[in-house]
Design an enzyme around this catalytic site. Structure first.
Site, short mmCIF file in Angstrom:
data_model
loop_
_atom_site.label_atom_id
_atom_site.label_comp_id
_atom_site.label_asym_id
_atom_site.label_seq_id
_atom_site.Cartn_x
_atom_site.Cartn_y
_atom_site.Cartn_z
N GLU A 115 0.71 -1.14 0.04
CA GLU A 115 -0.06 -0.12 -0.04
C GLU A 115 0.90 1.32 -0.08
O GLU A 115 1.50 1.35 1.02
CB GLU A 115 -0.93 0.07 1.26
CG GLU A 115 -1.75 -1.32 1.09
CD GLU A 115 -2.37 -1.61 2.52
OE1 GLU A 115 -1.99 -0.81 3.67
OE2 GLU A 115 -3.02 -2.73 2.71
N LEU B 60 -5.91 -1.66 -0.48
CA LEU B 60 -5.85 -1.84 0.97
C LEU B 60 -6.44 -3.13 1.43
O LEU B 60 -7.43 -3.37 1.84
CB LEU B 60 -6.59 -0.80 1.60
CG LEU B 60 -6.27 0.72 1.40
CD1 LEU B 60 -6.86 1.63 2.11
CD2 LEU B 60 -4.63 1.04 1.43
N ALA B 61 -5.56 -4.04 1.39
CA ALA B 61 -6.10 -5.60 1.13
C ALA B 61 -4.77 -6.43 1.50
O ALA B 61 -4.25 -6.88 0.42
CB ALA B 61 -6.89 -6.03 0.09
N GLU B 62 -4.35 -6.64 2.80
CA GLU B 62 -3.16 -7.45 2.96
C GLU B 62 -3.35 -9.06 2.53
O GLU B 62 -2.37 -9.49 2.15
CB GLU B 62 -2.93 -7.29 4.66
CG GLU B 62 -2.30 -6.11 4.95
CD GLU B 62 -3.41 -5.01 5.10
OE1 GLU B 62 -2.91 -3.57 5.12
OE2 GLU B 62 -4.76 -5.21 5.06
N GLN C 6 1.92 -2.15 5.82
CA GLN C 6 2.16 -0.61 6.33
C GLN C 6 2.30 -0.54 7.66
O GLN C 6 3.34 0.42 8.04
CB GLN C 6 1.15 0.18 5.71
CG GLN C 6 1.06 1.71 5.72
CD GLN C 6 -0.06 2.17 4.91
OE1 GLN C 6 -1.08 2.58 5.54
NE2 GLN C 6 0.21 2.65 3.63
N PHE C 7 1.69 -1.19 8.53
CA PHE C 7 1.82 -1.23 9.94
C PHE C 7 1.67 -2.53 10.58
O PHE C 7 0.82 -3.30 9.98
CB PHE C 7 0.85 -0.05 10.69
CG PHE C 7 1.21 1.26 10.40
CD1 PHE C 7 1.99 2.15 11.35
CD2 PHE C 7 0.61 2.22 9.58
CE1 PHE C 7 2.24 3.23 11.31
CE2 PHE C 7 1.07 3.22 9.18
CZ PHE C 7 1.84 4.10 10.34
N ASP C 8 2.28 -2.82 11.55
CA ASP C 8 2.27 -4.22 12.31
C ASP C 8 0.99 -4.63 12.57
O ASP C 8 0.56 -5.73 12.37
CB ASP C 8 3.21 -4.22 13.62
CG ASP C 8 2.83 -2.81 14.34
OD1 ASP C 8 1.78 -2.27 14.30
OD2 ASP C 8 3.99 -2.38 14.98
N GLY C 9 0.05 -3.77 13.07
CA GLY C 9 -1.40 -4.28 13.24
C GLY C 9 -2.17 -4.75 12.20
O GLY C 9 -3.24 -5.35 12.20
N PHE C 10 -1.69 -4.34 10.90
CA PHE C 10 -2.42 -4.43 9.52
C PHE C 10 -1.95 -6.06 9.20
O PHE C 10 -2.60 -6.10 8.05
CB PHE C 10 -2.03 -3.50 8.79
CG PHE C 10 -2.39 -1.99 8.86
CD1 PHE C 10 -3.27 -1.85 9.93
CD2 PHE C 10 -2.08 -1.12 8.05
CE1 PHE C 10 -3.60 -0.50 10.52
CE2 PHE C 10 -2.43 0.20 8.42
CZ PHE C 10 -3.20 0.68 9.45
N HIS D 234 -1.34 0.49 15.12
CA HIS D 234 -0.21 0.97 14.56
C HIS D 234 1.04 1.03 15.48
O HIS D 234 2.08 1.16 15.01
CB HIS D 234 -0.33 2.59 14.28
CG HIS D 234 -1.46 2.71 13.17
ND1 HIS D 234 -2.66 2.41 13.51
CD2 HIS D 234 -1.15 3.23 12.10
CE1 HIS D 234 -3.32 3.08 12.29
NE2 HIS D 234 -2.57 3.45 11.41
#
Length: 342
Positions: A44, A73-75, A97-101, A144
């Protein structure tokens, strides 16, 4: 007319360059893409924007939209696409993009990425690197500032590593990309652009193999072991303890799966004490596994129980109180004192 004298000054760029972790990762990705046209970066905002942390800055401009892909936006879609590319001979590098994602892509990582080589009896290789900025300290909102690395070390078929300084960032990302197994690459995001960690990197000589731990500072009283963002905390703790006449040895784990605990065992047999430092929650964590293995291998050398400084078994807190959650200097020094009191 005589030819002009040749300059005695070497015009080649110096092989040693000063850089931050963020810059080192950018140059490491660039070097890997220049060395192998099958290396593809996707995620992303990694293209035109250069990533939210600017780690992929300039790559799309120089390598084109076919090799640096901005994704939806789709891991789950990012990881699934990477698996398909790897099966067809490419070496995809995914940015989460961020760990929680990472959790929307967890099913693809666990069910496909980690198992395809085993399921195919070794006939299919899946050389995918999943880059994950992790840890706290940036004052971010929910999802995040997480440390999910222990979850991935529990999955057979995955390699998991984390860099803590510019030299390792530059070389480890390249080594991970050339690995034929899937690699989760955890990056300490709060240290990306830290001037305190800016240091010289030899771009012609790797500091060592990928899946090894490194002794960063020798000592005699207590062994401090960590990885990622907590390594700097441990080094700062060793400096502070030295002023009080205490000698702390600091080891950077670097490879979380597989574990390279040989240097840790050797150190603990000399110091008799180990403190393991991590931002991840305490229960069922990587620090638990390390404590168990050290107790098993070094039982008769231990002068104190293996102690841990970790995050708490709670969701990551609001940014105003994250300082109390992190494995900060005071918590590490307090735990060192406890180890020495035994």
């Amino acid at each position: 007319m005589a030819a002009p004298a040749k300059s005695t000054v070497d015009q080649r760029p110096s092989p040693v360059q000063a850089m931050t972790i963020g810059k080192a990762l950018n140059l490491g990705l660039r070097a890997a893409m220049e060395a192998d046209p099958k290396v593809i970066v996707l995620g992303e905002d990694v293209g035109k924007l250069g990533g939210v942390f600017r780690i992929t800055d300039g790559l799309q401009k120089d390598f084109g939209e076919q090799r640096v892909l901005d994704t939806p936006l789709a891991e789950s879609g990012i990881i699934g696409t990477a698996v398909g590319l790897a099966v067809r001979g490419f070496r995809p590098v995914c940015e989460i993009q961020f760990d929680g994602f990472v959790f929307p892509g967890f099913d693809q990582i666990n069910s496909q990425l980690a198992k395809l080589h085993y399921r195919s009896q070794g006939r299919i290789k899946v050389p995918v690197v999943v880059r994950v900025p992790f840890g706290g300290g940036i004052g971010a909102v929910e999802h995040h500032s997480e440390s999910p690395e222990s979850l991935f070390t529990h999955i057979p078929g995955l390699k998991v590593v984390s860099c803590a300084n510019p030299a390792d960032a530059y070389w480890m990302i390249q080594q991970a990309i050339t690995c034929d197994d899937p690699v989760l690459f955890f990056e300490p995001k709060r240290l990306y652009h830290s001037g305190q960690l800016k240091s010289e990197v030899d771009i012609e000589r790797a500091p060592g193999p990928l899946f090894t731990s490194h002794v960063l500072r020798t000592g005699t009283d207590v062994t401090l072991m960590s990885y990622g963002p907590s390594v700097k905390v441990c080094l700062d703790a060793a400096t502070a303890a030295e002023e009080e006449g205490r000698s702390l040895e600091v080891i950077d784990l670097r490879s979380l799966a597989p574990l390279d605990l040989g240097p840790v065992f050797e150190s603990v047999r000399r110091t008799g004490r180990l403190v393991v430092v991590s931002e991840a929650p305490r229960t069922s964590s990587l620090t638990s596994e390390i404590a168990a293995r050290v107790q098993q291998e070094c039982f008769y050398s231990l002068e104190a129980p293996v102690l841990r400084v970790t995050g708490f078994d709670t969701p990551y807190p609001p940014s105003k109180i994250e300082h109390h959650y992190l494995s900060v200097l005071d918590r590490v020094l307090y735990t060192v004192d406890r180890a020495l009191e035994w």
